[in-house]
Motif scaffolding. Structure first.
Motif, PDB file in Angstrom:
ATOM      1  N   ASP A 129       0.816  -1.215   0.000  1.00 26.21           N
ATOM      2  CA  ASP A 129       0.000   0.000   0.000  1.00 26.21           C
ATOM      3  C   ASP A 129       0.847   1.261   0.000  1.00 26.21           C
ATOM      4  OD1 ASP A 129      -2.199  -1.648   0.102  1.00 26.21           O
ATOM      5  OD2 ASP A 129      -2.674  -1.223   2.191  1.00 26.21           O
ATOM      6  N   ASP A 130       1.936   1.250   0.748  1.00 20.60           N
ATOM      7  CA  ASP A 130       2.776   2.447   0.839  1.00 20.60           C
ATOM      8  C   ASP A 130       3.305   2.869  -0.524  1.00 20.60           C
ATOM      9  OD1 ASP A 130       2.375   2.539   3.578  1.00 20.60           O
ATOM     10  OD2 ASP A 130       4.230   1.463   4.042  1.00 20.60           O
ATOM     11  N   ASP A 131       3.666   1.910  -1.372  1.00 21.00           N
ATOM     12  CA  ASP A 131       4.160   2.226  -2.716  1.00 21.00           C
ATOM     13  C   ASP A 131       3.072   2.891  -3.557  1.00 21.00           C
ATOM     14  OD1 ASP A 131       6.593   1.102  -2.011  1.00 21.00           O
ATOM     15  OD2 ASP A 131       6.156  -0.821  -2.965  1.00 21.00           O
ATOM     16  N   VAL A 132       1.845   2.398  -3.423  1.00 23.32           N
ATOM     17  CA  VAL A 132       0.722   2.967  -4.174  1.00 23.32           C
ATOM     18  C   VAL A 132       0.458   4.394  -3.698  1.00 23.32           C
ATOM     19  CG1 VAL A 132      -1.745   2.747  -4.686  1.00 23.32           C
ATOM     20  CG2 VAL A 132      -0.298   0.702  -4.590  1.00 23.32           C
ATOM     21  N   PHE A 133       0.413   4.584  -2.386  1.00 18.52           N
ATOM     22  CA  PHE A 133       0.146   5.927  -1.854  1.00 18.52           C
ATOM     23  C   PHE A 133       1.251   6.907  -2.232  1.00 18.52           C
ATOM     24  CE2 PHE A 133      -2.467   3.596   1.470  1.00 18.52           C
ATOM     25  CZ  PHE A 133      -3.668   3.886   0.841  1.00 18.52           C
ATOM     26  N   GLU A 134       2.478   6.446  -2.237  1.00 19.14           N
ATOM     27  CA  GLU A 134       3.595   7.309  -2.632  1.00 19.14           C
ATOM     28  C   GLU A 134       3.441   7.759  -4.095  1.00 19.14           C
ATOM     29  OE1 GLU A 134       8.345   6.807  -3.413  1.00 19.14           O
ATOM     30  OE2 GLU A 134       7.534   5.859  -1.596  1.00 19.14           O
ATOM     31  N   ALA A 135       3.060   6.831  -4.955  1.00 19.60           N
ATOM     32  CA  ALA A 135       2.850   7.185  -6.367  1.00 19.60           C
ATOM     33  C   ALA A 135       1.716   8.190  -6.514  1.00 19.60           C
ATOM     34  CB  ALA A 135       2.565   5.929  -7.185  1.00 19.60           C
ATOM     35  N   LEU A 136       0.624   7.973  -5.792  1.00 24.36           N
ATOM     36  CA  LEU A 136      -0.502   8.904  -5.865  1.00 24.36           C
ATOM     37  C   LEU A 136      -0.132  10.284  -5.323  1.00 24.36           C
ATOM     38  CD1 LEU A 136      -3.438   6.560  -4.801  1.00 24.36           C
ATOM     39  CD2 LEU A 136      -3.043   7.553  -7.068  1.00 24.36           C
ATOM     40  N   GLU A 137       0.581  10.309  -4.206  1.00 27.38           N
ATOM     41  CA  GLU A 137       1.006  11.587  -3.631  1.00 27.38           C
ATOM     42  C   GLU A 137       1.892  12.351  -4.605  1.00 27.38           C
ATOM     43  OE1 GLU A 137       2.740  10.227   0.029  1.00 27.38           O
ATOM     44  OE2 GLU A 137       0.777  10.008   0.989  1.00 27.38           O
ATOM     45  N   GLY A 138       2.742  11.635  -5.344  1.00 23.88           N
ATOM     46  CA  GLY A 138       3.644  12.252  -6.303  1.00 23.88           C
ATOM     47  C   GLY A 138       2.927  12.935  -7.459  1.00 23.88           C
ATOM     48  N   LEU A 139       1.680  12.564  -7.701  1.00 26.68           N
ATOM     49  CA  LEU A 139       0.921  13.194  -8.781  1.00 26.68           C
ATOM     50  C   LEU A 139       0.374  14.560  -8.382  1.00 26.68           C
ATOM     51  CD1 LEU A 139      -1.020  10.086 -10.140  1.00 26.68           C
ATOM     52  CD2 LEU A 139       0.952  11.228 -11.176  1.00 26.68           C
ATOM     53  N   GLY A 140       0.246  14.797  -7.064  1.00 29.99           N
ATOM     54  CA  GLY A 140      -0.214  16.097  -6.581  1.00 29.99           C
ATOM     55  C   GLY A 140      -1.618  16.470  -7.024  1.00 29.99           C
ATOM     56  N   LEU A 141      -2.504  15.527  -7.063  1.00 29.63           N
ATOM     57  CA  LEU A 141      -3.876  15.777  -7.509  1.00 29.63           C
ATOM     58  C   LEU A 141      -4.768  16.143  -6.327  1.00 29.63           C
ATOM     59  CD1 LEU A 141      -4.168  12.693  -9.867  1.00 29.63           C
ATOM     60  CD2 LEU A 141      -3.617  15.058 -10.504  1.00 29.63           C
ATOM     61  N   GLY A 142      -5.882  16.759  -6.625  1.00 31.96           N
ATOM     62  CA  GLY A 142      -6.867  17.087  -5.592  1.00 31.96           C
ATOM     63  C   GLY A 142      -7.884  15.979  -5.431  1.00 31.96           C
ATOM     64  N   ARG A 143      -8.621  16.042  -4.363  1.00 36.13           N
ATOM     65  CA  ARG A 143      -9.641  15.038  -4.030  1.00 36.13           C
ATOM     66  C   ARG A 143     -10.633  14.856  -5.167  1.00 36.13           C
ATOM     67  NH1 ARG A 143     -12.502  12.176  -0.644  1.00 36.13           N
ATOM     68  NH2 ARG A 143     -11.229  12.370   1.198  1.00 36.13           N
ATOM     69  N   VAL A 144     -11.052  13.608  -5.338  1.00 35.29           N
ATOM     70  CA  VAL A 144     -12.155  13.287  -6.236  1.00 35.29           C
ATOM     71  C   VAL A 144     -13.252  12.620  -5.428  1.00 35.29           C
ATOM     72  CG1 VAL A 144     -10.724  13.042  -8.304  1.00 35.29           C
ATOM     73  CG2 VAL A 144     -11.209  11.037  -6.911  1.00 35.29           C
ATOM     74  N   ASN A 145     -14.455  12.762  -5.875  1.00 33.52           N
ATOM     75  CA  ASN A 145     -15.601  12.135  -5.224  1.00 33.52           C
ATOM     76  C   ASN A 145     -16.400  11.378  -6.280  1.00 33.52           C
ATOM     77  OD1 ASN A 145     -15.280  13.209  -2.484  1.00 33.52           O
ATOM     78  ND2 ASN A 145     -15.615  15.174  -3.484  1.00 33.52           N
ATOM     79  N   PRO A 146     -15.903  10.184  -6.645  1.00 28.78           N
ATOM     80  CA  PRO A 146     -16.595   9.434  -7.696  1.00 28.78           C
ATOM     81  C   PRO A 146     -18.002   9.019  -7.259  1.00 28.78           C
ATOM     82  CG  PRO A 146     -14.779   8.148  -6.774  1.00 28.78           C
ATOM     83  CD  PRO A 146     -14.767   9.485  -6.101  1.00 28.78           C
ATOM     84  N   GLU A 147     -18.859   8.913  -8.253  1.00 28.06           N
ATOM     85  CA  GLU A 147     -20.212   8.428  -8.003  1.00 28.06           C
ATOM     86  C   GLU A 147     -20.142   6.974  -7.530  1.00 28.06           C
ATOM     87  OE1 GLU A 147     -23.248  10.012  -8.337  1.00 28.06           O
ATOM     88  OE2 GLU A 147     -22.017  11.818  -8.582  1.00 28.06           O
ATOM     89  N   PRO A 148     -20.986   6.575  -6.584  1.00 27.85           N
ATOM     90  CA  PRO A 148     -21.007   5.158  -6.183  1.00 27.85           C
ATOM     91  C   PRO A 148     -21.310   4.273  -7.389  1.00 27.85           C
ATOM     92  CG  PRO A 148     -22.349   6.480  -4.705  1.00 27.85           C
ATOM     93  CD  PRO A 148     -21.959   7.370  -5.855  1.00 27.85           C
ATOM     94  N   TRP A 149     -20.655   3.112  -7.424  1.00 24.75           N
ATOM     95  CA  TRP A 149     -20.858   2.176  -8.515  1.00 24.75           C
ATOM     96  C   TRP A 149     -22.167   1.435  -8.305  1.00 24.75           C
ATOM     97  CZ3 TRP A 149     -20.318  -3.419  -8.559  1.00 24.75           C
ATOM     98  CH2 TRP A 149     -20.394  -3.970  -9.844  1.00 24.75           C
ATOM     99  N   THR A 150     -22.980   1.401  -9.320  1.00 21.71           N
ATOM    100  CA  THR A 150     -24.231   0.659  -9.288  1.00 21.71           C
ATOM    101  C   THR A 150     -24.212  -0.304 -10.463  1.00 21.71           C
ATOM    102  OG1 THR A 150     -25.349   2.610  -8.416  1.00 21.71           O
ATOM    103  CG2 THR A 150     -26.737   0.860  -9.285  1.00 21.71           C
TER     104      THR A 150
END
Length: 185
Positions: A89-110
């Motif tokens: 998980d730490d590797d994934v979070f590090e990659a995401l943090e490196g992108l510097g993106l803002g929060r997203v709020n995806p629609e729930p999957w139905t």
């Protein structure tokens, strides 16, 4: 999932399972914040991602994780060797943090398929803990059985240790999540 969304990403799970099986698992586990995609035979996505094993049970998805940057490039890739291999998980979070993106709020999957009322064929969350504990202690026992010296033995011990750590991390997450799961799941 909140941390992933907070880092500007959403989760998409791709497997060879059909739409009904994926919808049943999502319903049973209450996972409506992950979008599930059916890829029977791995022909549409999994083979192209090199995350498909045609030899295992007539063809299965290999565990993997791809973080795709907004420009379409890969910011992170993990491709598992077999069904038991997982990313950190730490590797994934590090990659995401490196992108510097803002929060997203995806629609729930139905899902757009009818889910059978009887969910018995789908793994209940209460069974995950015992399953993962068995996995973890099995990897400990295998690691301890390895005797001798040399690069092959060291590599095998490292794989067993890695599996032990992944299953422990899964158990830790399950322990936090499990009290929020209805008893009849």
């Amino acid at each position: 999932m909140d941390r992933i969304n907070g880092l500007g990403a959403e989760m998409i799970a791709i497997s060879v399972d059909d739409d009904v099986r994926q919808a049943g698992m999502a319903q049973r586990w209450g996972m409506h914040d992950i979008r599930f995609v059916a890829d029977p035979g791995g022909e549409r996505y999994l083979q192209a991602l090199d995350m498909y094993d045609p030899e295992e049970r007539g063809g299965i998805a290999l565990p993997g994780m791809v973080v795709v940057a907004p420009d379409g490039s890969e910011a992170y890739r993990f491709a598992g060797r077999d069904f038991a291999d997982r990313t950190n998980d730490d590797d994934v979070f590090e990659a995401l943090e490196g992108l510097g993106l803002g929060r997203v709020n995806p629609e729930p999957w139905t899902p757009d398929v009818e889910v059978p009322a009887d969910l018995k064929r789908f793994l209940p969350p209460r069974d995950l803990g015992p399953y993962m504990r068995g996995n973890m202690f099995g990897s400990v026992a295998i690691r301890r059985r390895m005797t001798g010296e040399g690069p092959e033995t060291d590599a095998a011990r490292a794989v067993a240790r890695e599996h032990q750590m992944v299953t422990k991390a899964t158990l830790d997450a399950w322990e936090l999540w499990q009290p929020h799961v209805p008893a009849d799941w």
